[in-house]
Design a protein around this motif. Structure first.
Motif, PDB file in Angstrom:
ATOM      1  N   UNK A  19       0.587  17.772  -2.420  1.00  0.00           N
ATOM      2  CA  UNK A  19       0.661  17.156  -1.107  1.00  0.00           C
ATOM      3  C   UNK A  19       0.146  15.582  -1.241  1.00  0.00           C
ATOM      4  N   UNK A  20       0.627  14.740  -0.342  1.00  0.00           N
ATOM      5  CA  UNK A  20       0.356  13.637  -0.428  1.00  0.00           C
ATOM      6  C   UNK A  20      -1.399  13.713   0.150  1.00  0.00           C
ATOM      7  N   UNK A  21      -2.040  12.580  -0.648  1.00  0.00           N
ATOM      8  CA  UNK A  21      -3.552  12.600  -0.332  1.00  0.00           C
ATOM      9  C   UNK A  21      -3.949  11.364   0.631  1.00  0.00           C
ATOM     10  N   UNK A  22      -4.361  11.660   1.829  1.00  0.00           N
ATOM     11  CA  UNK A  22      -4.733  10.488   2.924  1.00  0.00           C
ATOM     12  C   UNK A  22      -5.881  10.800   3.155  1.00  0.00           C
ATOM     13  N   UNK A  23      -6.921   9.736   3.273  1.00  0.00           N
ATOM     14  CA  UNK A  23      -8.046   9.653   3.847  1.00  0.00           C
ATOM     15  C   UNK A  23      -8.128   9.590   5.278  1.00  0.00           C
ATOM     16  N   UNK A  24      -9.215  10.416   5.826  1.00  0.00           N
ATOM     17  CA  UNK A  24      -9.616  10.408   7.366  1.00  0.00           C
ATOM     18  C   UNK A  24      -9.796   9.066   7.849  1.00  0.00           C
ATOM     19  N   UNK A  25      -9.816   8.997   9.207  1.00  0.00           N
ATOM     20  CA  UNK A  25      -9.845   7.670   9.652  1.00  0.00           C
ATOM     21  C   UNK A  25     -11.284   7.270   9.458  1.00  0.00           C
ATOM     22  N   UNK A  26     -12.210   8.051   9.443  1.00  0.00           N
ATOM     23  CA  UNK A  26     -13.741   7.479   9.232  1.00  0.00           C
ATOM     24  C   UNK A  26     -13.685   6.828   7.893  1.00  0.00           C
ATOM     25  N   UNK A  27     -13.054   7.649   6.879  1.00  0.00           N
ATOM     26  CA  UNK A  27     -13.418   7.055   5.392  1.00  0.00           C
ATOM     27  C   UNK A  27     -12.397   5.590   5.142  1.00  0.00           C
ATOM     28  N   UNK A  28     -11.191   5.737   5.765  1.00  0.00           N
ATOM     29  CA  UNK A  28     -10.412   4.414   5.748  1.00  0.00           C
ATOM     30  C   UNK A  28     -11.180   3.400   6.513  1.00  0.00           C
ATOM     31  N   UNK A  29     -11.815   3.636   7.686  1.00  0.00           N
ATOM     32  CA  UNK A  29     -12.474   2.384   8.568  1.00  0.00           C
ATOM     33  C   UNK A  29     -13.716   2.017   7.612  1.00  0.00           C
ATOM     34  N   UNK A  30     -14.409   2.923   6.892  1.00  0.00           N
ATOM     35  CA  UNK A  30     -15.471   2.260   5.829  1.00  0.00           C
ATOM     36  C   UNK A  30     -15.033   1.365   4.932  1.00  0.00           C
ATOM     37  N   UNK A  38      11.057  -7.950   7.309  1.00  0.00           N
ATOM     38  CA  UNK A  38      11.245  -7.036   8.461  1.00  0.00           C
ATOM     39  C   UNK A  38      13.068  -6.850   8.780  1.00  0.00           C
ATOM     40  N   UNK A  39      13.593  -7.950   8.703  1.00  0.00           N
ATOM     41  CA  UNK A  39      15.250  -7.725   8.909  1.00  0.00           C
ATOM     42  C   UNK A  39      15.841  -6.803   7.765  1.00  0.00           C
ATOM     43  N   UNK A  40      15.032  -6.717   6.795  1.00  0.00           N
ATOM     44  CA  UNK A  40      15.845  -5.768   5.697  1.00  0.00           C
ATOM     45  C   UNK A  40      15.383  -4.573   5.445  1.00  0.00           C
ATOM     46  N   UNK A  41      14.672  -4.035   6.549  1.00  0.00           N
ATOM     47  CA  UNK A  41      14.070  -2.841   6.744  1.00  0.00           C
ATOM     48  C   UNK A  41      12.848  -2.411   5.816  1.00  0.00           C
ATOM     49  N   UNK A  42      11.981  -3.508   5.731  1.00  0.00           N
ATOM     50  CA  UNK A  42      11.007  -3.340   4.654  1.00  0.00           C
ATOM     51  C   UNK A  42       9.520  -3.172   5.571  1.00  0.00           C
ATOM     52  N   UNK A  43       8.552  -2.568   4.866  1.00  0.00           N
ATOM     53  CA  UNK A  43       7.188  -2.368   5.459  1.00  0.00           C
ATOM     54  C   UNK A  43       6.406  -3.369   4.385  1.00  0.00           C
ATOM     55  N   UNK A  44       5.093  -4.149   5.111  1.00  0.00           N
ATOM     56  CA  UNK A  44       4.376  -4.526   4.488  1.00  0.00           C
ATOM     57  C   UNK A  44       3.047  -3.962   4.595  1.00  0.00           C
ATOM     58  N   UNK A  45       2.255  -3.651   3.188  1.00  0.00           N
ATOM     59  CA  UNK A  45       1.195  -3.062   3.184  1.00  0.00           C
ATOM     60  C   UNK A  45       0.028  -3.680   2.473  1.00  0.00           C
ATOM     61  N   UNK A  46      -1.154  -3.613   2.757  1.00  0.00           N
ATOM     62  CA  UNK A  46      -2.326  -4.149   1.789  1.00  0.00           C
ATOM     63  C   UNK A  46      -3.410  -3.116   1.477  1.00  0.00           C
ATOM     64  N   UNK A  47      -3.561  -2.893   0.331  1.00  0.00           N
ATOM     65  CA  UNK A  47      -4.496  -1.655  -0.213  1.00  0.00           C
ATOM     66  C   UNK A  47      -5.704  -2.337  -0.653  1.00  0.00           C
ATOM     67  N   UNK A  48      -6.669  -1.496  -0.940  1.00  0.00           N
ATOM     68  CA  UNK A  48      -7.804  -2.055  -1.610  1.00  0.00           C
ATOM     69  C   UNK A  48      -7.494  -1.636  -3.120  1.00  0.00           C
ATOM     70  N   UNK A  49      -8.668  -2.072  -4.185  1.00  0.00           N
ATOM     71  CA  UNK A  49      -8.410  -1.698  -5.496  1.00  0.00           C
ATOM     72  C   UNK A  49      -8.203  -0.365  -5.972  1.00  0.00           C
ATOM     73  N   UNK A  50      -8.438   0.525  -5.004  1.00  0.00           N
ATOM     74  CA  UNK A  50      -8.128   2.003  -5.311  1.00  0.00           C
ATOM     75  C   UNK A  50      -6.843   2.638  -4.948  1.00  0.00           C
ATOM     76  N   UNK A  51      -5.885   1.712  -4.317  1.00  0.00           N
ATOM     77  CA  UNK A  51      -4.819   1.958  -3.876  1.00  0.00           C
ATOM     78  C   UNK A  51      -4.614   2.641  -2.457  1.00  0.00           C
ATOM     79  N   UNK A  52      -5.632   2.624  -1.786  1.00  0.00           N
ATOM     80  CA  UNK A  52      -5.749   2.913  -0.397  1.00  0.00           C
ATOM     81  C   UNK A  52      -5.294   1.976   0.735  1.00  0.00           C
ATOM     82  N   UNK A  53      -4.175   2.425   1.376  1.00  0.00           N
ATOM     83  CA  UNK A  53      -3.466   1.621   2.417  1.00  0.00           C
ATOM     84  C   UNK A  53      -4.632   1.376   3.406  1.00  0.00           C
ATOM     85  N   UNK A  54      -4.959  -0.086   3.649  1.00  0.00           N
ATOM     86  CA  UNK A  54      -5.970  -0.408   4.538  1.00  0.00           C
ATOM     87  C   UNK A  54      -5.180  -1.240   5.972  1.00  0.00           C
TER      88      UNK A  54
END
Length: 344
Positions: free
Chosen positions: A49-60, A84-100
């Motif tokens: 299953x995909x790994x997702x941090x909880x809200x608290x850990x992500x906020x930290x 955006x017009x091409x149906x893309x998302x923009x994400x920024x992660x930390x150095x561990x690959x967690x989407x912030x």
């Protein structure tokens, strides 16, 4: 969706396993898949299953990168308006690959959330195998992972375009990602998106570097390419206290971590041929002297250095008070009406 009975193509997971068998995997794609299997122990046929941090850990994590997220936000907005017009998302992660942070249209929200392209999700190679974010962070360079170049079959519907963001300490601090799941995205469009992603990443890097040295003077010199521009931070005592990754490499400084302070003149050298840094510094000093109408004390105050320090810099750069006065007298004053136009 099950495959048609007459479809004899190998399954994606079988192709990944077969291509990764040899330790001398010849293609870049196969070498990446092998790294996912051998280094991280992943099985392409068994996706957890995909790994997702909880809200608290992500906020930290977001709090720890608060300055970066603050300077990145307007650049993410600009990039999103372009893709955006091409149906893309923009994400920024930390150095561990967690989407912030993310920019996703409301209409596509459910789809991107289902794909794991959402705040808090873990896109490291250890979690997802070969993918745009994780592979970019591991290799420390721009990558495009197109559809079935991904490790897990569940990700083969996506195309991910990524660039690393280097911090002022010379280490990768984040990844900038543009992802989509549209079949009409071809190599040409991906190349255009990659150019925008790379440019935005360099803008974020430069802004973060400046924010990391708020009291310093920043000297910029052009590198071999726009993404290799050299930045150094110099304090009021003319000591170099910071340098970006390109400057560290160009001048043989510490590869990572805090720099040992050293006189900027030692870094820039005293050769007959003026360096890019010296050209930038000379332009800065001459500009201050010109605005101060040749008054060295006033120019020093404007630059935030002492009068003696400015005289030392002028001497090193071959600027005399006579040169400053000549430049001032050669610069015509703007008419009052034109001056007012620049300050509505």
């Amino acid at each position: 969706m099950p495959r048609p009975r007459h479809d004899t193509r190998p399954r994606h997971e079988d192709r990944v396993t077969s291509a990764s068998q040899s330790p001398a995997a010849v293609s870049r794609e196969a070498a990446r898949w092998r790294r996912s299997m051998v280094k991280y122990g992943l099985d392409p046929a068994v996706a957890a299953e995909r790994n997702r941090l909880d809200a608290s850990a992500t906020a930290a994590r977001s709090e720890r990168l608060g300055d970066l997220l603050a300077v990145a936000a307007p650049r993410l907005d600009q990039l999103y308006q372009l893709v955006c017009p091409t149906g893309c998302s923009v994400l920024l992660t930390d150095a561990d690959g967690i989407v912030l942070d993310q920019r996703i249209s409301d209409g596509d929200g459910d789809s991107f959330r289902a794909w794991g392209l959402w705040r808090g999700h873990d896109w490291s190679e250890a979690a997802e195998g070969t993918n745009g974010i994780g592979t970019c962070l591991v290799e420390g360079r721009q990558v495009t992972i197109h559809r079935d170049e991904h490790f897990f079959s569940r990700n083969t519907g996506m195309t991910c375009v990524d660039a690393p963001i280097w911090g002022p300490d010379g280490r990768v601090v984040a990844a900038l990602d543009v992802s989509n799941a549209r079949r009409d995205h071809n190599e040409r469009l991906n190349a255009l998106i990659m150019a925008q992603v790379a440019q935005t990443a360099r803008m974020i890097e430069a802004a973060y570097f400046r924010a990391s040295f708020p009291a310093a003077r920043i000297i910029i010199a052009e590198g071999e390419s726009p993404e290799q521009n050299l930045l150094i931070a110099v304090d009021r005592d003319d000591l170099m206290i910071g340098a970006n990754r390109a400057a560290r490499r160009a001048y043989g400084l510490e590869k990572e971590g805090i720099l040992r302070p050293r006189p900027a003149s030692d870094l820039l050298g005293q050769s007959d041929e003026i360096t890019g840094f010296e050209q930038a510094e000379r332009s800065t000093v001459m500009g201050a002297l010109t605005r101060a109408q040749g008054n060295v004390s006033a120019a020093a105050r404007a630059l935030g250095v002492g009068r003696a320090t400015l005289y030392r810099r002028m001497s090193r750069l071959g600027i005399t008070e006579g040169t400053a006065r000549s430049a001032t007298s050669a610069t015509p004053a703007l008419p009052a009406a034109r001056s007012r136009l620049s300050h509505p």
